[in-house]
Design a protein around this motif. Structure first.
Motif, PDB file in Angstrom:
ATOM      1  N   GLU A   1       0.961  -1.134   0.198  1.00 52.31           N
ATOM      2  CA  GLU A   1       0.035  -0.006   0.156  1.00 52.31           C
ATOM      3  C   GLU A   1       1.011   1.258  -0.269  1.00 52.31           C
ATOM      4  OE1 GLU A   1      -2.704  -0.565   3.292  1.00 52.31           O
ATOM      5  OE2 GLU A   1      -4.408  -1.150   2.069  1.00 52.31           O
TER       6      GLU A   1
ATOM      7  N   THR B   1       0.836   4.667  -2.411  1.00 49.47           N
ATOM      8  CA  THR B   1       0.915   5.840  -1.855  1.00 49.47           C
ATOM      9  C   THR B   1       2.236   6.571  -2.709  1.00 49.47           C
ATOM     10  OG1 THR B   1      -0.158   5.361   0.033  1.00 49.47           O
ATOM     11  CG2 THR B   1       1.176   7.275  -0.102  1.00 49.47           C
ATOM     12  N   GLU B   2       3.366   6.120  -2.559  1.00 49.24           N
ATOM     13  CA  GLU B   2       4.573   6.803  -3.161  1.00 49.24           C
ATOM     14  C   GLU B   2       4.522   7.099  -4.611  1.00 49.24           C
ATOM     15  OE1 GLU B   2       7.014   8.342  -1.102  1.00 49.24           O
ATOM     16  OE2 GLU B   2       5.249   8.214   0.364  1.00 49.24           O
TER      17      GLU B   2
ATOM     18  N   ASP C   1      -5.678   8.460  -4.595  1.00 43.30           N
ATOM     19  CA  ASP C   1      -5.135   7.065  -4.462  1.00 43.30           C
ATOM     20  C   ASP C   1      -3.889   7.333  -3.615  1.00 43.30           C
ATOM     21  OD1 ASP C   1      -6.508   6.069  -6.316  1.00 43.30           O
ATOM     22  OD2 ASP C   1      -5.573   6.542  -8.170  1.00 43.30           O
ATOM     23  N   ARG C   2      -3.860   8.129  -2.513  1.00 49.77           N
ATOM     24  CA  ARG C   2      -2.806   8.427  -1.590  1.00 49.77           C
ATOM     25  C   ARG C   2      -3.427   8.114  -0.197  1.00 49.77           C
ATOM     26  NH1 ARG C   2       0.841  12.432   0.789  1.00 49.77           N
ATOM     27  NH2 ARG C   2       2.640  11.938   0.481  1.00 49.77           N
ATOM     28  N   LYS C   3      -2.801   7.361   0.545  1.00 53.54           N
ATOM     29  CA  LYS C   3      -3.213   6.996   1.871  1.00 53.54           C
ATOM     30  C   LYS C   3      -2.624   7.914   2.931  1.00 53.54           C
ATOM     31  CE  LYS C   3      -4.081   2.938   3.500  1.00 53.54           C
ATOM     32  NZ  LYS C   3      -3.943   1.255   4.008  1.00 53.54           N
ATOM     33  N   GLU C   4      -3.209   8.243   3.785  1.00 46.76           N
ATOM     34  CA  GLU C   4      -2.910   8.964   5.119  1.00 46.76           C
ATOM     35  C   GLU C   4      -2.374   8.156   6.002  1.00 46.76           C
ATOM     36  OE1 GLU C   4      -1.931  10.436   7.464  1.00 46.76           O
ATOM     37  OE2 GLU C   4      -3.056  12.205   8.251  1.00 46.76           O
TER      38      GLU C   4
ATOM     39  N   TYR D   1      -7.298   5.908   3.059  1.00 45.13           N
ATOM     40  CA  TYR D   1      -7.105   6.610   1.734  1.00 45.13           C
ATOM     41  C   TYR D   1      -7.935   8.089   1.859  1.00 45.13           C
ATOM     42  CZ  TYR D   1      -4.542   2.940  -0.445  1.00 45.13           C
ATOM     43  OH  TYR D   1      -3.625   2.234  -1.062  1.00 45.13           O
TER      44      TYR D   1
ATOM     45  N   TRP E   1      -4.281  17.456   2.874  1.00 47.23           N
ATOM     46  CA  TRP E   1      -5.313  16.318   3.070  1.00 47.23           C
ATOM     47  C   TRP E   1      -6.940  16.666   2.945  1.00 47.23           C
ATOM     48  CZ3 TRP E   1      -3.835  11.800   1.744  1.00 47.23           C
ATOM     49  CH2 TRP E   1      -2.367  11.400   2.014  1.00 47.23           C
TER      50      TRP E   1
END
Length: 373
Positions: free
Chosen positions: A236, A240-241, A302-305, A311, A340
């Protein structure tokens, strides 16, 4: 803290001269009651010189100062033990200097892991003289074409890698801001992003290394460069990266947006949607431009906190542009934010000021130089 440590080491070294002066009867030293032989006196002089050299190297940010400190402390503490009754309080100074040297040594080792990874990617760039032309842009949506031309990339060498230096501040939700400086290297031929950050969080030096390479992504953050507080390595995180890597490409290497791994979809005259694929992982983002041609925002879902393991919509609005490059030929993001979008509203967690951008570098010295103040 740097100045306090410098003066502590310097003062500690000067105090050692008292042992040398007493041994050779250069002056009456009433503070030292025990006799000191001439051999011991010479060792007190050696300790003083070693500590003085350590102070100078520490003040000049030399990476070798902790090694000199270890040697100086060893000699100093041996002499203190031999003259314990008179010199025992010097142990406190030695302990403080030793702790600082251990942290500095660990920090240097941590940073070297980043520089070693960068070095492995610093191969001669492919076709460095091949220039970007209007013909390379024909498959791109109109706003992307305008943006690439606006930044001054046309007529310049195609971009294969870049080195970027930032300073700014960051925070977690419900926490205070902390200042940071960072250096990063991106390789676009073999998608790689190596990001090294130095910060002071709640009064403690904190270093972080984000590595996106070889089909993997990792994040390691250490307090005092000794104690890991974040250590992540997962599929995951790679997703994110991948968003972060593509975000870098859009903001700082617009010439690389001709990459065949990007699929474009037009929305209107000032926005489009892009899907970037690397190692079978696809992410999407919407790019927003102004009428002049500037990229003013990048948005992705598509980026996870990682702090809440969810996400969230992520965006990087751009506040200003300025010229970069050896001849000020590239017009790129100067100041921007990282945001965010929580259910209760937008939260700015990062503010970035671009210090330097370099393309197609083959020199590690670009990233091995001092971190900006």
């Amino acid at each position: 803290m740097r100045y306090f440590l410098f003066f502590l080491i310097l003062l500690h070294g000067l105090i050692h001269l008292l042992g040398f002066a007493k041994a050779f009867s250069l002056a009456p030293i009433e503070q030292l009651q025990l006799p000191i032989s001439k051999v011991s006196g010479l060792l007190w002089l050696v300790a003083s010189l070693l500590l003085g050299l350590t102070a100078i190297l520490q003040f000049r940010h030399s990476s070798s100062w902790p090694l000199w400190a270890f040697g100086a402390i060893a000699v100093s503490q041996l002499l203190i033990l031999l003259a314990w009754q008179d010199a025992k309080w010097g142990t406190i100074a030695n302990v403080v200097i030793l702790l600082a040297a251990v942290v500095a040594f660990s920090s240097h080792r941590f940073e070297q892991s980043f520089l070693q990874d960068v070095k492995e990617h610093l191969l001669p760039t492919a076709s460095p003289s091949e220039l970007l032309t209007i013909a390379d842009l024909v498959h791109l949506p109109a706003p992307v074409q305008r943006y690439i031309q606006y930044t001054g990339a046309i007529g310049q060498p195609k971009v294969h890698n870049m080195a970027v230096t930032f300073r700014g501040r960051m925070r977690n939700k419900d926490d205070d801001w902390f200042n940071f400086t960072s250096r990063q290297f991106n390789d676009f031929s073999d998608p790689t992003r190596l990001f090294f950050m130095k910060a002071n969080v709640k009064g403690l030096p904190t270093y972080g290394y984000h590595a996106y390479q070889n089909q993997q992504a990792s994040m390691l953050i250490k307090v005092l460069s000794l104690f890991p507080v974040v250590d992540l390595d997962s599929e995951e995180l790679f997703r994110t990266e991948t968003v972060t890597f593509f975000n870098d490409m859009c903001l700082f290497a617009p010439a690389a947006l001709i990459d065949s791994r990007i699929q474009w979809e037009s929305i209107d005259s000032t926005s489009c949607r892009a899907t970037f694929t690397n190692q079978g992982t696809s992410i999407s983002a919407t790019l927003h431009f102004d009428e002049e041609g500037k990229l003013i925002n990048f948005k992705s879902d598509d980026r996870k906190e990682i702090n809440i393991d969810q996400y969230l919509p992520f965006s990087t609005p751009v506040n200003s542009y300025r010229y970069f490059g050896t001849n000020n030929q590239f017009y790129l993001m100067n100041d921007g934010q990282a945001v965010w979008h929580y259910p209760d509203g937008a939260f700015v967690y990062g503010e970035f000021h671009t210090v330097e951008v370099r393309y197609n570098t083959e020199e590690l010295s670009v990233l091995a130089s001092k971190t900006p103040k």
